[in-house]
Scaffold this motif. Structure first.
Motif: not given
Ligand SMILES: Cc1ncc(COP(=O)(O)O)c(C=O)c1O
Length: 463
Positions: A374-378, A389-395, A420-427, A446-448
């Motif tokens: 998972v890529q999360a730029p600073p 994420f590499p895959e469209p997993v967000s929803s 943005f189906e590959r993205h999630i926001r993390l506070p 995600r494993q599930a």
């Protein structure tokens, strides 16, 4: 209300990806759209034939997907009428409940209250409150103390501002709503960052405006695209000072060059949260016509519900006239407390920034350990990471994550058209150990999903 086949096709996105038969993948996607509120309750879905044609699939596939949704209680059918969207009577709870009482909430991007600082602010406010008792307490522009304190906040940032350029609001979201109601007519076009703050999308959509999304690339804002969209728009809404959700900051050179042809609302809710302490120059220094919106919700506490608009007095007068349709002013005690916070510089505390920096580092480290692909730029500032994420997993991840003790905001809530189906926001507002545990739980969720599990939790509220 009907939802067109093209709109549904845009929202389902790449539905063919994933395990299982095609009709099941399609019904899963459609169910998530209902749970996420993107397919409105009561809306008629397209006919099987229309949707099959637009999706480039067979009518049998769409028919089977619809039948599954009827069986699960997400669609209702009547003779000779289109099926309409509903929720099952035993719909899953809005908020995750169940055995895991310590669910970690990563859907809200908002800090907990700094108790001592708030106590001191309210103690000072209580002392000053009697000075207001002789007046009626309804003040549509806000009390003089807070208008002066907000003007002082801009002046410290190098932007000359008089108190009569300030209107106090019940948070930045209220400010946006008031501006949308006052400045927009149905079918007007609004330029937005893409992604952007979800409640802004909602505000402009409910004002019946059409959205003109301008993508925010890996290196930020593209002035050419913004100028082109600005020529077609009646209003622009940008979050240059620590963008929600990406945490980016608009560069000085883009600020200098940007001259949008339409009225421009600049959301400075996060402006005090530069992670390296280097604050950007206020946008209105470069674009004096910009309408700025601010808040103490992220720099101190959202529960104060205090925000503001900085604009020319003529516009504030229009807003003042529009305001009584929804509210008659902001509570005086909270205004006095916010004035104390601003005049004592509590929105700009170095220890707040130190804490956010170390939590952001902890979150990125946990991602590197538990979700290494998972890529999360600073981020440059603000309180959130925009993780890809590499895959469209967000929803699907957001719908299953509460089963693993964590809630998240799925990427498509920050965009339009199913993006943005590959993205999630993390506070990164929680303590580091909670963030690390949250990422561990997300990795489990995600494993599930990879094993073929599905979740059915409705999206948690976001801020
Ligand atoms: C960019 C942005 N604007 C506005 C708001 C709303 O802030 P407030 O709590 O002041 O209404 C938020 C809250 O998340 C936000 O991130």
């Amino acid at each position: 209300m009907k939802t067109s086949s093209h709109a549904v096709a845009r929202m389902v996105g790449d539905w063919r990806d994933g395990p299982g038969p095609a009709h099941q993948r399609l019904s899963d996607r459609l169910r998530l759209l209902v749970l996420d509120g993107r397919l409105s309750l009561g809306a008629a879905v397209p006919s099987e034939r229309d949707l099959a044609a637009v999706l480039g699939t067979s009518r049998t596939t769409v028919g089977a997907a619809y039948r599954t949704l009827v069986e699960q209680g997400y669609l209702t059918t009547r003779a000779r009428a289109r099926a309409t969207v509903r929720l099952p009577h035993d719909a899953p709870p809005e908020r995750p409940t169940g055995p895991d009482a310590d669910t970690i909430d990563l859907s809200f991007a908002a800090p907990p209250a700094p108790a001592g600082i708030l106590h001191a602010a309210f103690a000072a406010a209580l002392e000053r409150l009697p000075l207001h008792f002789e007046r009626h307490g309804y003040d549509r522009y806000g009390i003089a103390e807070l208008r002066e304190a907000v003007a002082g906040w801009y002046q410290r940032r190098g932007l000359p501002t008089a108190p009569d350029h300030i209107m106090v609001t019940n948070g930045a979201q209220h400010a946006l709503g008031l501006l949308a109601r006052t400045l927009l007519a149905p079918r007007d076009r609004v330029l937005i960052d893409h992604p952007t703050y979800p409640h802004a999308i909602r505000t402009f959509t409910e004002a019946r405006a059409r959205l003109l999304p301008v993508p925010l690339g890996a290196s930020g804002w593209d002035p050419e695209q913004l100028h082109a969209a600005g020529r077609a728009a009646q209003l622009a809404y940008l979050i240059p000072d620590f963008h929600n959700p990406t945490g980016m900051c608009m560069s000085g050179s883009v600020r200098h060059r940007l001259r949008l042809a339409c009225p421009t609302v600049i959301d400075e809710t996060m402006a005090d949260l530069a992670l390296d302490g280097t604050k950007p120059e206020p946008f209105a220094l470069h674009m004096p016509t910009a309408i700025s919106v601010g808040s103490v919700s992220k720099s101190v506490w959202g529960g104060l519900r205090i925000g503001w608009i900085r604009a020319v007095p003529a516009l504030l007068q229009r807003l003042e006239q529009a305001r009584p349709a929804t509210d008659l002013g902001t509570p005086v005690l909270e205004q006095l407390a916010a004035a104390h916070l601003l005049t004592t510089h509590q929105t700009e505390r170095p220890d707040t920034l130190r804490r956010l920096r170390s939590r952001c580092d902890a979150l990125r480290q946990a991602l590197a350990e538990h979700l290494p692909d998972v890529q999360a730029p600073p981020p440059a500032g603000g309180i959130t990471l925009w993780a890809a994420f590499p895959e469209p997993v967000s929803s699907r991840l957001a719908a299953i994550a509460p089963d693993h003790g964590v809630t998240i905001a799925a990427g498509p809530r920050f965009g339009i058209g199913g993006a943005f189906e590959r993205h999630i926001r993390l506070p990164y507002t929680l303590p580091s150990d909670r963030l690390t545990e949250a990422v561990r739980r997300l990795a489990q969720a995600r494993q599930a999903l990879t094993r073929g599990a599905t979740g059915s939790h409705t999206p948690a509220p976001v801020a």
